[in-house]
Design a protein around this motif. Structure first.
Motif, PDB file in Angstrom:
ATOM      1  N   ARG A 135      20.535  86.866  72.026  1.00  0.00           N
ATOM      2  CA  ARG A 135      22.022  86.888  72.562  1.00  0.00           C
ATOM      3  C   ARG A 135      21.332  86.638  73.684  1.00  0.00           C
ATOM      4  O   ARG A 135      20.203  86.993  74.736  1.00  0.00           O
ATOM      5  N   ALA A 136      22.023  86.338  75.193  1.00  0.00           N
ATOM      6  CA  ALA A 136      22.252  86.314  76.483  1.00  0.00           C
ATOM      7  C   ALA A 136      22.875  87.654  77.523  1.00  0.00           C
ATOM      8  O   ALA A 136      24.038  87.653  76.818  1.00  0.00           O
ATOM      9  N   ASN A 137      21.857  88.722  77.818  1.00  0.00           N
ATOM     10  CA  ASN A 137      23.171  88.707  78.978  1.00  0.00           C
ATOM     11  C   ASN A 137      23.889  88.536  79.766  1.00  0.00           C
ATOM     12  O   ASN A 137      23.073  87.537  80.865  1.00  0.00           O
ATOM     13  N   ASN A 138      24.885  88.471  79.916  1.00  0.00           N
ATOM     14  CA  ASN A 138      25.379  87.527  81.343  1.00  0.00           C
ATOM     15  C   ASN A 138      25.244  88.930  82.753  1.00  0.00           C
ATOM     16  O   ASN A 138      25.665  89.815  83.001  1.00  0.00           O
ATOM     17  N   LEU A 139      24.946  88.054  83.652  1.00  0.00           N
ATOM     18  CA  LEU A 139      24.512  88.368  85.083  1.00  0.00           C
ATOM     19  C   LEU A 139      25.698  88.069  85.900  1.00  0.00           C
ATOM     20  O   LEU A 139      25.741  88.203  86.804  1.00  0.00           O
ATOM     21  N   TYR A 140      27.444  88.083  85.707  1.00  0.00           N
ATOM     22  CA  TYR A 140      28.019  87.365  86.464  1.00  0.00           C
ATOM     23  C   TYR A 140      27.996  89.117  87.279  1.00  0.00           C
ATOM     24  O   TYR A 140      28.377  90.096  86.282  1.00  0.00           O
ATOM     25  N   PRO A 141      29.018  88.832  88.220  1.00  0.00           N
ATOM     26  CA  PRO A 141      29.674  89.629  89.149  1.00  0.00           C
ATOM     27  C   PRO A 141      30.996  90.345  88.446  1.00  0.00           C
ATOM     28  O   PRO A 141      31.810  89.638  88.219  1.00  0.00           O
ATOM     29  N   GLN A 142      30.892  91.277  87.958  1.00  0.00           N
ATOM     30  CA  GLN A 142      31.811  92.343  87.091  1.00  0.00           C
ATOM     31  C   GLN A 142      33.173  91.972  88.463  1.00  0.00           C
ATOM     32  O   GLN A 142      34.059  91.668  87.491  1.00  0.00           O
ATOM     33  N   GLU A 143      33.040  91.811  89.614  1.00  0.00           N
ATOM     34  CA  GLU A 143      34.453  91.953  90.353  1.00  0.00           C
ATOM     35  C   GLU A 143      34.849  90.187  90.281  1.00  0.00           C
ATOM     36  O   GLU A 143      35.520  90.512  90.538  1.00  0.00           O
ATOM     37  N   TRP A 144      33.858  89.338  90.103  1.00  0.00           N
ATOM     38  CA  TRP A 144      34.399  88.545  90.286  1.00  0.00           C
ATOM     39  C   TRP A 144      34.663  87.660  88.475  1.00  0.00           C
ATOM     40  O   TRP A 144      35.083  86.460  88.855  1.00  0.00           O
ATOM     41  N   ARG A 145      34.826  88.203  87.688  1.00  0.00           N
ATOM     42  CA  ARG A 145      34.786  88.101  86.622  1.00  0.00           C
ATOM     43  C   ARG A 145      37.142  87.257  85.839  1.00  0.00           C
ATOM     44  O   ARG A 145      37.471  88.085  86.954  1.00  0.00           O
ATOM     45  N   ILE A 146      37.520  86.268  85.796  1.00  0.00           N
ATOM     46  CA  ILE A 146      38.055  86.004  85.383  1.00  0.00           C
ATOM     47  C   ILE A 146      39.204  87.085  84.441  1.00  0.00           C
ATOM     48  O   ILE A 146      38.367  87.595  82.986  1.00  0.00           O
ATOM     49  N   ARG A 147      39.528  88.012  84.338  1.00  0.00           N
ATOM     50  CA  ARG A 147      40.320  89.041  84.148  1.00  0.00           C
ATOM     51  C   ARG A 147      41.270  88.757  83.611  1.00  0.00           C
ATOM     52  O   ARG A 147      41.996  89.786  81.824  1.00  0.00           O
ATOM     53  N   THR A 148      41.724  87.695  83.364  1.00  0.00           N
ATOM     54  CA  THR A 148      43.208  87.026  82.709  1.00  0.00           C
ATOM     55  C   THR A 148      42.540  87.247  80.991  1.00  0.00           C
ATOM     56  O   THR A 148      41.646  86.218  80.954  1.00  0.00           O
ATOM     57  N   GLY A 149      43.426  87.600  80.138  1.00  0.00           N
ATOM     58  CA  GLY A 149      42.970  87.398  78.419  1.00  0.00           C
ATOM     59  C   GLY A 149      43.765  85.915  78.067  1.00  0.00           C
ATOM     60  O   GLY A 149      43.449  85.799  76.850  1.00  0.00           O
ATOM     61  N   TYR A 150      44.506  85.654  78.677  1.00  0.00           N
ATOM     62  CA  TYR A 150      45.944  84.423  78.373  1.00  0.00           C
ATOM     63  C   TYR A 150      44.723  83.354  78.797  1.00  0.00           C
ATOM     64  O   TYR A 150      43.996  83.319  79.556  1.00  0.00           O
ATOM     65  N   ILE A 151      44.890  82.053  77.922  1.00  0.00           N
ATOM     66  CA  ILE A 151      44.658  80.718  78.385  1.00  0.00           C
ATOM     67  C   ILE A 151      45.385  80.323  77.779  1.00  0.00           C
ATOM     68  O   ILE A 151      46.065  80.345  76.642  1.00  0.00           O
ATOM     69  N   PRO A 152      46.028  79.013  78.738  1.00  0.00           N
ATOM     70  CA  PRO A 152      47.413  78.266  78.800  1.00  0.00           C
ATOM     71  C   PRO A 152      47.224  77.695  77.479  1.00  0.00           C
ATOM     72  O   PRO A 152      45.634  76.922  77.281  1.00  0.00           O
ATOM     73  N   GLU A 153      48.297  76.923  77.346  1.00  0.00           N
ATOM     74  CA  GLU A 153      47.250  75.671  76.077  1.00  0.00           C
ATOM     75  C   GLU A 153      47.103  74.349  76.459  1.00  0.00           C
ATOM     76  O   GLU A 153      46.284  74.027  75.853  1.00  0.00           O
ATOM     77  N   GLU A 154      46.779  74.175  77.623  1.00  0.00           N
ATOM     78  CA  GLU A 154      47.336  72.903  78.056  1.00  0.00           C
ATOM     79  C   GLU A 154      46.372  72.596  79.946  1.00  0.00           C
ATOM     80  O   GLU A 154      47.122  73.932  80.128  1.00  0.00           O
ATOM     81  N   ILE A 155      45.158  72.758  79.287  1.00  0.00           N
ATOM     82  CA  ILE A 155      44.494  72.955  80.966  1.00  0.00           C
ATOM     83  C   ILE A 155      44.142  71.438  81.674  1.00  0.00           C
ATOM     84  O   ILE A 155      43.788  70.964  80.581  1.00  0.00           O
ATOM     85  N   LYS A 156      44.560  71.971  82.541  1.00  0.00           N
ATOM     86  CA  LYS A 156      43.979  70.341  83.679  1.00  0.00           C
ATOM     87  C   LYS A 156      42.808  70.519  84.219  1.00  0.00           C
ATOM     88  O   LYS A 156      43.874  71.520  85.285  1.00  0.00           O
ATOM     89  N   LEU A 157      42.477  69.976  84.519  1.00  0.00           N
ATOM     90  CA  LEU A 157      41.214  70.303  85.096  1.00  0.00           C
ATOM     91  C   LEU A 157      40.673  69.366  85.808  1.00  0.00           C
ATOM     92  O   LEU A 157      41.292  67.836  86.149  1.00  0.00           O
ATOM     93  N   PHE A 158      40.203  69.315  87.065  1.00  0.00           N
ATOM     94  CA  PHE A 158      39.444  68.211  88.299  1.00  0.00           C
ATOM     95  C   PHE A 158      38.952  67.270  87.765  1.00  0.00           C
ATOM     96  O   PHE A 158      38.883  66.380  87.982  1.00  0.00           O
ATOM     97  N   LEU A 159      37.813  67.445  87.004  1.00  0.00           N
ATOM     98  CA  LEU A 159      37.057  66.415  86.362  1.00  0.00           C
ATOM     99  C   LEU A 159      37.770  66.451  85.505  1.00  0.00           C
ATOM    100  O   LEU A 159      36.697  66.205  84.064  1.00  0.00           O
ATOM    101  N   GLY A 160      38.867  66.521  84.893  1.00  0.00           N
ATOM    102  CA  GLY A 160      39.140  65.970  82.760  1.00  0.00           C
ATOM    103  C   GLY A 160      38.620  66.959  81.953  1.00  0.00           C
ATOM    104  O   GLY A 160      37.945  68.232  82.527  1.00  0.00           O
ATOM    105  N   ARG A 161      38.914  67.479  80.954  1.00  0.00           N
ATOM    106  CA  ARG A 161      38.154  68.155  79.900  1.00  0.00           C
ATOM    107  C   ARG A 161      38.255  67.388  78.840  1.00  0.00           C
ATOM    108  O   ARG A 161      38.635  66.038  78.136  1.00  0.00           O
TER     109      ARG A 161
END
Ligand SMILES: C[S@@+](CC[C@H](N)C(=O)[O-])C[C@H]1O[C@@H](n2cnc3c(N)ncnc32)[C@H](O)[C@@H]1O
Length: 465
Positions: free
Chosen positions: A439-465
């Motif tokens: 496994r890999a331990n995640n060093l991302y800062p706790q305060e910066w993390r994405i907090r929502t559990g919800y992920i929208p069904e349709e996701i539109k991103l800058f460089l496509g998905r």
């Protein structure tokens, strides 16, 4: 939209019949715009129309799922309403050489990230935010933007004016205001609006300028902006700076098709954006020059006695390899944290560190020594000064990139080195993990993390998905 009645009366008195067009525009959709980060090599959005007054600004045809776009978290772009990108024209007109620039009212970091991209090479940007909780958001956005020539502080303007006399060539004051220009974007703001609040904001704006004036060099440039229309907070404060502080208001080159409105009171060169004339929210900006005069010499006082018997630990050799142009940085321990300060500004870093100012970040934090281990920092991962191959790296697909940004554990593909690994998305670094194999331990800062559990069904991103 239900506008406050006093706002209607006052703004109609300013604009006459034109007010009907403003009112209609406030019911229209809010345009979405971003500024790309040239230092991170972000491409222009394919479907984006350029913002005429900002080279890196683009309108998007629709709102993207910014929270769920790893490139947003990597600092590839900043979401900013288009009118406020007009700051670029003031900087281009009056800043031609490297400067020391203070962004006084900087959180969440729209103008600071823009300034970091705009100021001539060799400049130093000091970004300040007085409200503690907002200053952390500012430091996060500055770290994501990745420019090493920045310092983030958390002070009252008066403290900076006293501590750093005549230090800055440019000061940007995007003062807190009554927010009339944000009524469409932030409909709740109409409820907070009142004539009393306009008066309070106008006098607070003046006090802020008064308190910081001493930090501006004679001959230096002050950029004053608000996102409100009323003349108390706008023209009257500009007039005050001219009359009371002896400044000269400076013209900024513009183009007719930008449809910028000039002074509604007095005749100073000032620039106002209205949503019924321009694709963006309400914004007001003026540039002023402080009169020439004697420059007070600032001496860097020593920090006092050095701690006895505690020699600073040596700099780990590998740390020098983290930075692509290592010779232009000096490395110093700050407690257990190793920091890299751009040598071009080492006098200033020492000066600011020696003053009673609250410094949140300065230069690049390379990492932290813990026992025999040296843990690379999030700031290093996002810095544009990071050597591309300094660490083994792994390219994540979108699902894993989101897991990483939620600070969940990851399992990296077999064959990846054990130890600290840089994780990337579309080649841009997102942060570090410590790969243990299974496994890999995640060093991302706790305060910066994405907090929502919800992920929208349709996701539109800058460089496509
Ligand atoms: C219009 S916002 C700044 C937006 C920022 N420049 C940007 O582009 O993202 C004004 C900022 O001034 C801060 N502020 C509030 N009171 C202040 C004061 N008395 N002195 C200095 N800044 C203040 C607010 O916390 C807020 O972050």
């Amino acid at each position: 939209m239900a506008l406050p009645i006093d706002f209607i009366t006052r703004t109609r008195a300013l604009l006459g019949e034109e007010f009907d067009r403003l009112e209609a525009a406030l019911s229209a959709d809010v345009p979405v715009s971003i500024r790309i980060n040239p230092m991170k090599g972000t491409p222009a959005p394919k479907a984006g129309a350029p913002v005429a007054w900002c080279e890196s600004g683009f309108y998007l045809p629709e709102r993207l799922s910014f929270t769920f776009d790893p490139l947003f978290h990597a600092g590839a772009y900043y979401v900013q309403e288009a009118s406020s990108m007009f700051l670029e024209q003031a900087i281009k007109a009056y800043v031609k050489e490297p400067v020391r620039c203070l962004d006084l009212c900087a959180a969440p970091g729209g103008k600071s990230t823009h300034l970091a991209s705009l100021l001539p090479d060799g400049s130093l940007l000091v970004s300040n935010e007085v409200i503690r909780s907002r200053s952390y958001v500012l430091a996060e956005n500055i770290a994501k933007w990745g420019h090493p020539d920045t310092i983030v502080i958390n002070n009252d303007p008066e403290e900076i004016g006293e501590a750093l006399p005549h230090l800055f060539d440019v000061i940007v004051t995007d003062v807190p205001c009554s927010g009339e220009g944000m009524f469409r974007k932030d409909t709740d703001s109409t409820g907070e609006w009142s004539v009393d609040n306009v008066r309070l904001c106008a006098s607070r704006g003046r006090r802020i300028i008064h308190d910081i004036w001493n930090a501006l060099k004679p001959g230096g440039i002050l950029i004053y902006s608000t996102c409100t229309y009323n003349t108390e907070e706008d023209e009257e404060n500009i007039h005050y700076i001219i009359e009371e502080l002896g400044a000269e208001a400076l013209p900024i080159p513009t183009q007719e098709e930008w449809q910028i409105t000039g002074a509604l009171r007095f005749e100073h060169p000032v620039y106002r954006f209205f949503p019924h004339k321009t694709r963006g929210e309400g914004f007001f900006l003026a540039a002023l020059r402080k009169a020439e005069g004697e420059i007070e010499e600032i001496r860097v006082k020593s920090k006092g006695k050095k701690e006895r018997g505690k020699a600073a630990p040596s700099i780990p050799q590998e740390a020098r390899l983290f930075l692509s142009d290592e010779t232009s940085f000096s490395l110093e321990w700050n407690g257990s944290f190793l920091r890299a300060y751009p040598k071009a500004h080492s006098d200033l870093f020492s000066l600011i560190n020696a003053k009673p100012l609250r410094v949140l970040s300065a230069g690049i934090c390379l990492g932290e020594a813990k026992g025999k281990d040296f843990i690379p920092s999030q700031e290093l991962a996002l810095s544009t000064a990071l050597t591309p191959n300094a660490f083994p790296s792994v390219e994540l697909e979108w699902e894993d990139a989101i897991k990483f940004l939620k600070k969940e554990a990851l399992v990296l593909p077999s064959g990846i080195d054990k130890g600290y690994v840089l994780v990337r998305y579309q080649r841009l670094p997102l942060g570090f993990v410590k790969n243990l194999g299974n496994r890999a331990n995640n060093l991302y800062p706790q305060e910066w993390r994405i907090r929502t559990g919800y992920i929208p069904e349709e996701i539109k991103l800058f460089l496509g998905r």
